[in-house]
Each structure stands twice: as structure tokens, then as C-alpha cells.
Design a protein around this motif. Sequence first.
Motif, PDB file in Angstrom:
ATOM      1  N   MET A  49       0.834  -1.196   0.000  1.00  0.00           N
ATOM      2  CA  MET A  49       0.000   0.000   0.000  1.00  0.00           C
ATOM      3  C   MET A  49       0.873   1.253   0.000  1.00  0.00           C
ATOM      4  SD  MET A  49      -2.864   1.178   2.779  1.00  0.00           S
ATOM      5  CE  MET A  49      -3.948  -0.167   2.397  1.00  0.00           C
ATOM      6  N   LYS A  50       0.441   2.269  -0.709  1.00  0.00           N
ATOM      7  CA  LYS A  50       1.151   3.551  -0.771  1.00  0.00           C
ATOM      8  C   LYS A  50       0.329   4.614  -0.037  1.00  0.00           C
ATOM      9  CE  LYS A  50       4.258   1.947  -3.648  1.00  0.00           C
ATOM     10  NZ  LYS A  50       5.642   1.771  -3.355  1.00  0.00           N
ATOM     11  N   ILE A  51       1.021   5.461   0.695  1.00  0.00           N
ATOM     12  CA  ILE A  51       0.389   6.470   1.539  1.00  0.00           C
ATOM     13  C   ILE A  51       0.818   7.871   1.095  1.00  0.00           C
ATOM     14  CG2 ILE A  51       0.167   7.322   3.926  1.00  0.00           C
ATOM     15  CD1 ILE A  51      -1.023   4.524   3.544  1.00  0.00           C
ATOM     16  N   PHE A  52      -0.112   8.795   1.138  1.00  0.00           N
ATOM     17  CA  PHE A  52       0.175  10.210   0.894  1.00  0.00           C
ATOM     18  C   PHE A  52       0.192  10.948   2.226  1.00  0.00           C
ATOM     19  CE2 PHE A  52      -1.351   9.077  -3.290  1.00  0.00           C
ATOM     20  CZ  PHE A  52      -0.615   9.882  -4.145  1.00  0.00           C
ATOM     21  N   LEU A  53       1.106  11.882   2.377  1.00  0.00           N
ATOM     22  CA  LEU A  53       1.093  12.844   3.471  1.00  0.00           C
ATOM     23  C   LEU A  53       0.561  14.140   2.893  1.00  0.00           C
ATOM     24  CD1 LEU A  53       4.565  12.053   4.939  1.00  0.00           C
ATOM     25  CD2 LEU A  53       2.498  12.173   6.296  1.00  0.00           C
ATOM     26  N   ILE A  54      -0.442  14.695   3.530  1.00  0.00           N
ATOM     27  CA  ILE A  54      -1.078  15.916   3.026  1.00  0.00           C
ATOM     28  C   ILE A  54      -0.949  16.994   4.101  1.00  0.00           C
ATOM     29  CG2 ILE A  54      -3.216  16.960   2.194  1.00  0.00           C
ATOM     30  CD1 ILE A  54      -4.068  14.016   1.437  1.00  0.00           C
ATOM     31  N   LYS A  81       6.376   1.922   5.366  1.00  0.00           N
ATOM     32  CA  LYS A  81       7.607   1.997   6.158  1.00  0.00           C
ATOM     33  C   LYS A  81       8.292   3.355   5.991  1.00  0.00           C
ATOM     34  CE  LYS A  81      11.215   0.411   8.475  1.00  0.00           C
ATOM     35  NZ  LYS A  81      11.432   1.221   9.636  1.00  0.00           N
ATOM     36  N   GLU A  82       8.331   3.884   4.789  1.00  0.00           N
ATOM     37  CA  GLU A  82       8.955   5.189   4.561  1.00  0.00           C
ATOM     38  C   GLU A  82       8.181   6.309   5.242  1.00  0.00           C
ATOM     39  OE1 GLU A  82      10.118   6.149   0.539  1.00  0.00           O
ATOM     40  OE2 GLU A  82      10.663   4.057   0.162  1.00  0.00           O
ATOM     41  N   VAL A  83       6.858   6.213   5.244  1.00  0.00           N
ATOM     42  CA  VAL A  83       6.033   7.218   5.922  1.00  0.00           C
ATOM     43  C   VAL A  83       6.303   7.184   7.424  1.00  0.00           C
ATOM     44  CG1 VAL A  83       3.681   7.975   6.436  1.00  0.00           C
ATOM     45  CG2 VAL A  83       4.248   7.170   4.144  1.00  0.00           C
ATOM     46  N   VAL A  84       6.353   5.984   7.989  1.00  0.00           N
ATOM     47  CA  VAL A  84       6.631   5.841   9.425  1.00  0.00           C
ATOM     48  C   VAL A  84       7.997   6.430   9.751  1.00  0.00           C
ATOM     49  CG1 VAL A  84       7.071   4.179  11.286  1.00  0.00           C
ATOM     50  CG2 VAL A  84       5.109   3.859   9.777  1.00  0.00           C
ATOM     51  N   ASP A  85       9.010   6.078   8.980  1.00  0.00           N
ATOM     52  CA  ASP A  85      10.363   6.601   9.222  1.00  0.00           C
ATOM     53  C   ASP A  85      10.395   8.127   9.157  1.00  0.00           C
ATOM     54  OD1 ASP A  85      11.269   4.009   9.481  1.00  0.00           O
ATOM     55  OD2 ASP A  85      12.177   3.928   7.474  1.00  0.00           O
ATOM     56  N   TYR A  86       9.757   8.695   8.145  1.00  0.00           N
ATOM     57  CA  TYR A  86       9.717  10.150   7.986  1.00  0.00           C
ATOM     58  C   TYR A  86       9.022  10.810   9.182  1.00  0.00           C
ATOM     59  CZ  TYR A  86       8.188  14.722   6.303  1.00  0.00           C
ATOM     60  OH  TYR A  86       7.932  16.076   6.194  1.00  0.00           O
ATOM     61  N   LEU A  87       7.857  10.298   9.544  1.00  0.00           N
ATOM     62  CA  LEU A  87       7.094  10.897  10.639  1.00  0.00           C
ATOM     63  C   LEU A  87       7.820  10.770  11.976  1.00  0.00           C
ATOM     64  CD1 LEU A  87       3.469   9.810   9.697  1.00  0.00           C
ATOM     65  CD2 LEU A  87       4.465  12.107   9.526  1.00  0.00           C
ATOM     66  N   SER A 141       1.310  11.333  18.870  1.00  0.00           N
ATOM     67  CA  SER A 141       0.734  10.498  19.923  1.00  0.00           C
ATOM     68  C   SER A 141      -0.694  10.125  19.530  1.00  0.00           C
ATOM     69  CB  SER A 141       0.722  11.256  21.252  1.00  0.00           C
ATOM     70  OG  SER A 141       0.136  10.456  22.253  1.00  0.00           O
ATOM     71  N   PRO A 142      -0.965   8.845  19.316  1.00  0.00           N
ATOM     72  CA  PRO A 142      -0.076   7.694  19.419  1.00  0.00           C
ATOM     73  C   PRO A 142       1.050   7.761  18.377  1.00  0.00           C
ATOM     74  CG  PRO A 142      -2.225   7.019  18.578  1.00  0.00           C
ATOM     75  CD  PRO A 142      -2.313   8.467  18.910  1.00  0.00           C
ATOM     76  N   SER A 143       1.949   6.793  18.432  1.00  0.00           N
ATOM     77  CA  SER A 143       3.119   6.782  17.554  1.00  0.00           C
ATOM     78  C   SER A 143       2.718   6.776  16.077  1.00  0.00           C
ATOM     79  CB  SER A 143       3.966   5.544  17.842  1.00  0.00           C
ATOM     80  OG  SER A 143       3.281   4.382  17.416  1.00  0.00           O
ATOM     81  N   ALA A 144       3.675   7.130  15.221  1.00  0.00           N
ATOM     82  CA  ALA A 144       3.435   7.111  13.775  1.00  0.00           C
ATOM     83  C   ALA A 144       3.006   5.727  13.327  1.00  0.00           C
ATOM     84  CB  ALA A 144       4.698   7.542  13.028  1.00  0.00           C
ATOM     85  N   ASP A 145       3.652   4.721  13.860  1.00  0.00           N
ATOM     86  CA  ASP A 145       3.345   3.336  13.513  1.00  0.00           C
ATOM     87  C   ASP A 145       1.880   3.001  13.831  1.00  0.00           C
ATOM     88  OD1 ASP A 145       3.892   0.125  14.319  1.00  0.00           O
ATOM     89  OD2 ASP A 145       5.007   0.935  12.621  1.00  0.00           O
TER      90      ASP A 145
END
Length: 130
Positions: free
Chosen positions: A47-52, A88-94, A102-106
Motif C-alpha cells: 500500500m502507498k500512503i500520501f502525506l497531506i 515503512k517510509e512514511v513511518v520513518d519520515y514521521l 501520539s499515538p506513535s506514527a506506527d
Amino acid sequence: MKLLQRTYNKASQAGLRKLSSFLQKYAKKQPIHSGSCWRRYVSELNMKIFLIFTESEILISKKHYEKWEDIQDKYSDYSASLGPWPIKEVVDYLEFDYPKLSPSADEQLANLVNGNVDTLKLSFSDSIAT
């Protein structure tokens, strides 16, 4: 010869261990009747995620957008967007840029992936997002 076999088996199972760890972490949150968790999570790994980014909030979205202008059209206070990125890249970036999530990015990404909505607002431990 036995030592060589053991090393080979460990290396060949590394990907399976990573997937197993992912499943153990998130499968607990799924109702028993939700179907095969193996099939469900294998597809979500891709799955691919966008950050907006808007003037007032940061959103994560699993909705597919063809181009950034489509996101801009949807949000009147649009500032910028990143993606589509793998989870995984979104989690690492965040985790790196927004340590006060809070809660965590994960956990917030897991809520998006497992939820029925396409977009979620990120939440922070205080009102400051940096």
C-alpha cells in the motif's frame, strides 16, 4: 556441511520473519471473522500512503491520487503533499520529523490501514506539531 545448511536456512527465512513480525503486531487488532490475515496484510505491505499538509493539520491518506493538483482541489487550505510512499517510509519520515506524534506514527498508520476511512488527521501529544 551442517553449518552451511543452517546459514542458508536462516537467510532464506529472513523475509518471512519480517512479515511474521508485522503480522504478530497488527493481526491482534483484527476481529477473528475478518478473513485470512496473511492475505490481508501481504497486500497492505504494498500500500502507498500520501502525506497531506494543510494550513491547519497534517493528514495521512491511503486514497490514490493521480497528481498533487487532485489533492489541492480536495483541500481548500492545501499547502503541500508527499507521496505516494510505502508505509515503512512514511513511518520513518514521521518518526524523525514529528517526534511528538501520539499515538506513535506506527500506530496511526496501522489505524489508517486497518480502518474504513481513506484519510486520517495525525494527532500530537501537544498542540505544536514539531
